[in-house]
Design a protein around this motif. Structure first.
Motif: not given
Ligand code: SF4
Length: 327
Positions: A3-7, A42-43, A79
């Protein structure tokens, strides 16, 4: 990359220690152990962080959770929230989200507490469970890391190395973290046990949606577990890429040398070992220009004077490298 959600986002992180010169005379000098490091995690992914012993990778991992007596500059966001400047009290509550698994699980387990007492204390301190609820949760945790629930009554010295690492993982999981920094978690284990622990970490990631920063000195270990890999040398990231891209198309001379040291030619297709001159210099003796130039088989005159920057080489796959050969 899942996934491309930055954690986690790290920007220009620098970690310095103050050290007295030998002889104890004069002002203490600042030792730069991590020297301007930027990366995202990334998450749901595993970012492998690899480099020789002394390159700063463990210091970097510890700085993310404020372990150690160091001075840290730069920013760390978790987050989307900048956490470098928050107070210690606020940071403590955040520590539930970010956990660490250590190389030496025995050193991080209290020898005077049974496994049940150790896990119960974690659950109590973080206000997660007590009494019967805690007992049930401890049984669940032991089960999830592949240990018998009866082991709750045993002390750390009664376990093998692999079992102790499972206990270290159970303790990290006790607070339901989102992000785990795995600091050389299999380096001290036999090869057969290493694969069991790596498989456990992969299963837990899949089942619990965890994100890992996986620190190791061995590229063959990080290849097995990583989605992307960052290669570190003398406090800097010198190359970062998707794992398949890095193994198929290594760009930095240091990455090529590390890959050539893996006995299996399947990795990176390298058969001839690239031998580097000398040892990793200490952080008090960082060479001028490119820090790798005294050992680099491709060094040019310019490399002594100019430090390369980590730059994107391929925008399609995000492959970044820090080397004047590509600037
Ligand atoms: Fe080698 Fe020069 Fe590239 Fe540094 S900048 S890795 S010394 S070629």
């Amino acid at each position: 990359m899942k996934e491309q959600v930055r954690l986690l986002s790290v920007n220009d992180l620098r970690v310095h220690f103050s050290q007295q010169k030998s002889g104890g005379l004069g002002k203490p000098v600042l030792i730069h152990v991590v020297n301007g490091v930027s990366f995202d995690v990334f998450q749901g992914e595993t970012l492998g962080l690899v480099g020789e012993s002394g390159c700063g990778k463990t210091t970097l991992g510890r700085a993310l959770i404020r372990l150690g007596h160091s001075v840290v500059t730069g920013t760390i966001s978790f987050e989307g929230r900048e956490i470098t400047s928050i107070g210690n009290r606020e940071f403590r509550s955040l520590r539930k989200e970010i956990q660490m698994i250590f190389q030496d699980p025995f050193g991080s387990l209290n020898p005077r507490l049974t496994v049940g007492q150790m896990l119960g204390e974690v659950l109590l301190v973080h206000g997660i469970a007590r009494g019967d609820a805690a007992r049930k949760r401890i049984e669940e945790l032991l089960d999830v890391v592949g240990l018998n629930k009866e082991y709750a009554n045993r002390y750390p010295h009664e376990f093998s190395g692999g079992q102790r690492q499972r206990l270290g993982i159970a303790r990290a999981l006790a607070v339901n973290p989102k992000f785990i920094i795995c600091d050389e978690p299999v380096s001290a284990l036999d090869v057969s046990i290493q694969s069991q622990i790596l498989n456990l970490l992969k299963d837990l990631q899949r089942d619990l949606g965890l994100t890992y920063l996986f620190i190791a000195h061995d590229l063959s270990v990080v290849e097995y577990i990583s989605d992307r890999i960052a290669v570190m040398y003398l406090g800097k990231i010198v190359e970062i890429a998707d794992y398949a891209e890095l193994y198929a198309n290594p760009m930095h001379p240091y990455t090529k040398a590390l890959l050539s040291a893996i006995p299996n030619p399947e990795f990176g297709g390298k058969k001839d070992r690239i031998l580097l001159n000398g040892d990793l210099p200490g952080p008090m003796n960082i060479p001028s220009g490119c820090g790798f130039h005294p050992r680099c088989p491709s060094a040019m005159a310019e490399c002594r004077m100019r430090a390369p920057q980590l730059q994107e080489h391929n925008s399609a796959n995000g492959h970044q490298v820090s080397c004047l050969l590509y600037e």
